[in-house]
Scaffold this motif. Structure first.
Motif, PDB file in Angstrom:
ATOM      1  N   GLN A  93     -19.639 -52.723  54.029  1.00  0.00           N
ATOM      2  CA  GLN A  93     -21.057 -52.330  54.934  1.00  0.00           C
ATOM      3  C   GLN A  93     -22.398 -52.168  53.399  1.00  0.00           C
ATOM      4  N   ALA A  94     -21.873 -51.290  52.552  1.00  0.00           N
ATOM      5  CA  ALA A  94     -23.072 -51.441  51.213  1.00  0.00           C
ATOM      6  C   ALA A  94     -24.032 -52.786  51.448  1.00  0.00           C
ATOM      7  N   LYS A  95     -22.982 -53.699  51.947  1.00  0.00           N
ATOM      8  CA  LYS A  95     -23.408 -55.435  50.947  1.00  0.00           C
ATOM      9  C   LYS A  95     -24.631 -55.627  52.108  1.00  0.00           C
ATOM     10  N   TYR A  96     -24.140 -55.491  53.197  1.00  0.00           N
ATOM     11  CA  TYR A  96     -24.815 -55.665  54.511  1.00  0.00           C
ATOM     12  C   TYR A  96     -25.947 -54.489  54.883  1.00  0.00           C
ATOM     13  N   TYR A  97     -26.268 -53.628  54.202  1.00  0.00           N
ATOM     14  CA  TYR A  97     -27.269 -52.211  54.310  1.00  0.00           C
ATOM     15  C   TYR A  97     -28.509 -53.033  52.759  1.00  0.00           C
ATOM     16  N   GLU A  98     -27.760 -53.194  51.869  1.00  0.00           N
ATOM     17  CA  GLU A  98     -28.451 -53.905  51.476  1.00  0.00           C
ATOM     18  C   GLU A  98     -29.059 -54.851  51.509  1.00  0.00           C
ATOM     19  N   LEU A  99     -28.750 -56.142  52.164  1.00  0.00           N
ATOM     20  CA  LEU A  99     -28.710 -57.181  52.802  1.00  0.00           C
ATOM     21  C   LEU A  99     -30.276 -57.062  54.096  1.00  0.00           C
ATOM     22  N   ALA A 100     -30.086 -55.658  54.858  1.00  0.00           N
ATOM     23  CA  ALA A 100     -30.892 -55.860  55.457  1.00  0.00           C
ATOM     24  C   ALA A 100     -32.599 -54.934  54.830  1.00  0.00           C
ATOM     25  N   ARG A 101     -31.733 -54.339  53.446  1.00  0.00           N
ATOM     26  CA  ARG A 101     -33.284 -53.550  53.318  1.00  0.00           C
ATOM     27  C   ARG A 101     -33.661 -55.045  52.749  1.00  0.00           C
ATOM     28  N   LYS A 102     -33.194 -55.733  51.914  1.00  0.00           N
ATOM     29  CA  LYS A 102     -33.823 -56.897  51.791  1.00  0.00           C
ATOM     30  C   LYS A 102     -34.938 -57.282  52.689  1.00  0.00           C
ATOM     31  N   GLU A 103     -34.333 -57.723  53.752  1.00  0.00           N
ATOM     32  CA  GLU A 103     -34.425 -57.836  54.905  1.00  0.00           C
ATOM     33  C   GLU A 103     -35.887 -57.522  54.741  1.00  0.00           C
ATOM     34  N   ARG A 104     -36.003 -55.651  55.538  1.00  0.00           N
ATOM     35  CA  ARG A 104     -37.282 -55.333  55.759  1.00  0.00           C
ATOM     36  C   ARG A 104     -38.023 -55.510  55.006  1.00  0.00           C
ATOM     37  N   GLN A 105     -37.420 -55.560  53.177  1.00  0.00           N
ATOM     38  CA  GLN A 105     -38.879 -55.585  52.490  1.00  0.00           C
ATOM     39  C   GLN A 105     -39.311 -57.439  51.713  1.00  0.00           C
ATOM     40  N   LEU A 106     -38.546 -57.564  52.696  1.00  0.00           N
ATOM     41  CA  LEU A 106     -38.757 -59.377  52.803  1.00  0.00           C
ATOM     42  C   LEU A 106     -39.925 -59.142  53.642  1.00  0.00           C
ATOM     43  N   HIS A 107     -39.584 -58.528  54.877  1.00  0.00           N
ATOM     44  CA  HIS A 107     -40.481 -58.269  56.142  1.00  0.00           C
ATOM     45  C   HIS A 107     -41.692 -58.282  55.828  1.00  0.00           C
TER      46      HIS A 107
END
Length: 565
Positions: A376-390
């Motif tokens: 899950q952490a990986k997805y959270y991280e990914l999501a975080r990156k997405e948000r960051q990028l967004h």
DNA sequence: TGCCCTTTGAAGTGC
DNA sequence: GCACTTCAAAGGGCA
């Protein structure tokens, strides 16, 4: 096959789901325990998020600081995501989903997957090294599990028959990667493709400089050298973000990435025209072709003007409309679960006979909770990156901008819904999806192909709350979130949703039931019971089943909610 | 044709 | 700060 390890191995987080059906006495006993457990989970979750944020923040900030002038060419968020999904789908298959393979952010797996990109598979080795360096969490086996880059199958891209490959070829990060998927334009191996860059001294693959990387991208000559590493924001060495936000931020156009012909055709065949840069200016007014951008004409609901965000409003209807037309619909960045869903949906669909998204989502939801913390952490991280990028891409964007762009759901306006309504409806829903879930979950778990992602035994065992009776704590030792059922459980037990889980009121049933509707306003995950039934039911399961049925048959809905009037 | 359903999480609003 | 709402994806179901 971790999923079939008997005991708590029953899959899909069914264990914890059972908790809501405990006898009251037991519930009471568990209340305090659960509260603390809930707290622990929340803490765990937040710690995880913070953890990942901290881990990445440094590099991110570094990147931000060092960020030169990444001229990342952005393509539409969705286009890229879908594009990769498509490409990956061709590659993958639905193979086993093993936690260790979530390897990490195989950004570099993409090129590997879309092998045409790496005619000689040169990048892969470095990619693996790279990944391991960047993501210590990534286990070697996982990386090793990657398709052997040295044996690229040139034809598999065109092979419409799913090849049994590592399920993780569709990686959690693929959606993110797709922010600039052009970089991995499959089927269009740049003739100038250069082999991996090895450190002349160590012989170890090193992260090439953007200018060195450029050859990997099908860029127009002019663009070469301007494109940062696609993983820039994840690559400390590079210290560059994929997409730099010019001072002007939102308004500044980003250099468009030259899309080569094959890429273009691929994308165009895959994406609806509106996703293609056919904008009068070739792209979003912001100049940022981003997957999150959707043509308002297509995405926006009619009559939604009155719900437009202030920024969308205009003095006169005419200009307003024009502005709306101009203003693309910037989608929200996907959260962790959405990313997971996107990745796993295909697998679930492939492995199940299910087609209804609602049912599939239920399964995915359970699987999500069955994921280990690391996963899950990986997805959270990914999501975080997405948000960051967004946020970098759209500094001025706010989730509120999208408010009201969807037609309000009918049920949102049905304040007169009664518990009975909910119970009836949910009963129906449960019945509706029950078979499906059973069909999918059971077989899947039984043949152990996909059910895969139950909390890893080790992780589960790591929890002190191992006793079968305490599934709630045990089942999700690694879960960062309170499960949907968990939420219900929480409601059930405490009448209060936990932290971010407050969204339990989300969407459909929530809207109208959020206030005083019984917690059963949401369909009960019967599947969890099925899981129990599939394997020798423990006394707890039996009790839970009994309890559950009793609840539904006697309709004591009002009893299971503290918040009800 | 277009909303509903379902899931979780993020972010917004309102009190 | 809490409770609640909206939206994000997806696609079959249904009115």
């Amino acid at each position: 096959m971790p999923q079939l390890n008997g005991g708590g191995g029953d899959d899909l987080g069914a264990n914890d789901e059972m908790i809501s059906f405990k006898d009251e006495g037991e519930q009471e006993e568990k209340i305090s325990e659960n509260v603390s457990a809930e707290r622990d989970l929340d803490d765990l979750k937040s710690s995880l998020v913070n953890e990942s944020e901290n881990n990445s923040s440094s590099s991110d900030s570094e990147q931000a600081e060092r960020r030169p002038q990444p001229r990342p060419d952005l393509d539409s968020y969705e286009k890229t995501r879908d594009y990769f999904s498509e490409a990956l789908r061709r590659q993958q298959d639905g193979g086993f989903f093993k936690s260790p393979h979530y390897p990490g952010y195989p950004f570099l797996m993409i090129p590997d997957l879309t092998n045409p990109y790496l005619s000689n598979g040169a990048l892969s080795p470095s990619a693996r090294t790279y990944l391991q360096m960047k993501w210590p969490l990534l286990d070697v086996p996982g990386a090793a599990g990657l398709k052997d880059p040295r044996s690229p199958t040139p034809g598999h891209l065109s092979n419409k028959v799913p090849v049994v490959q590592h399920a993780h070829h569709v990686h959690p990060l693929t959606p993110l990667i797709t922010y600039s998927n052009e970089h991995f334009s499959p089927g269009t191996p740049p003739s100038h493709l250069s082999p991996e860059i090895l450190d002349p001294k160590t012989g170890i693959p090193r992260t090439p400089h953007p200018s060195e990387l450029s050859p990997y991208y099908p860029l127009s000559p002019g663009a070469v050298g301007q494109i940062p590493h696609p993983l820039g924001w994840l690559v400390p060495q590079q210290g560059q973000h994929m997409y730099s936000i010019p001072p002007g931020g939102f308004r500044h156009p980003y250099p468009a990435l030259a899309m080569n012909a094959s890429m273009s055709s691929l994308v165009s065949s895959r994406f609806s025209p509106h996703m293609m840069p056919h904008h009068p200016h070739g792209m979003h007014q912001t100049g940022i072709p981003h997957p999150a951008i959707v043509s308002p004409a297509i995405k926006q609901e009619p009559n939604s003007h009155d719900h437009m965000s202030p920024s969308m409003h205009s003095k006169s209807p005419g200009p307003a409309k024009k502005e709306e037309d101009k203003k693309p619909h910037i989608k929200k960045p996907l959260n962790a679960f959405m990313l997971y869903m996107k990745e796993m949906r295909a697998k679930v669909v492939a492995e199940c006979t299910l087609k209804e998204s609602a049912a599939i989502n239920q399964i995915l939801g359970r699987r999500w909770h069955s994921l280990s913390r690391e996963e899950q952490a990986k997805y959270y991280e990914l999501a975080r990156k997405e948000r960051q990028l967004h946020s970098q891409l759209y500094p001025g964007w706010s989730a509120r901008d999208n408010y009201g762009k969807r037609k309000k759901r009918k049920r949102d306006n049905k304040p007169d819904s009664t518990p009975e309504d909910f119970s009836i409806r949910n009963k129906n829903q449960c019945v509706q999806y029950l078979p499906s879930e059973k069909m999918c979950d059971s077989p899947a778990s039984s043949h152990g192909s996909m059910l895969d992602s139950p909390a890893t035994p080790s992780a589960a065992l790591a929890s002190p709350a191992a006793p079968a009776a305490t599934h709630s704590e045990q089942a999700q030792p690694l879960s960062l979130t309170t499960k949907p059922e968990g939420r219900l459980h929480h409601h059930f037990l405490t009448g209060k949703p936990s932290g971010s889980a407050s969204s339990s009121s989300s969407s459909s049933s929530s809207s109208s039931s959020s206030h005083s509707a019984p917690i059963f306003s949401r369909p009960i995950p019967f599947s969890s019971l099925h899981h129990s039934m599939l394997s020798p039911p423990s006394p707890f399961h039996q009790a839970a089943l009994h309890s559950h049925h009793a609840l539904f048959q006697s309709q004591p809905l009002s009893l299971v909610t503290k918040s009800s009037d």
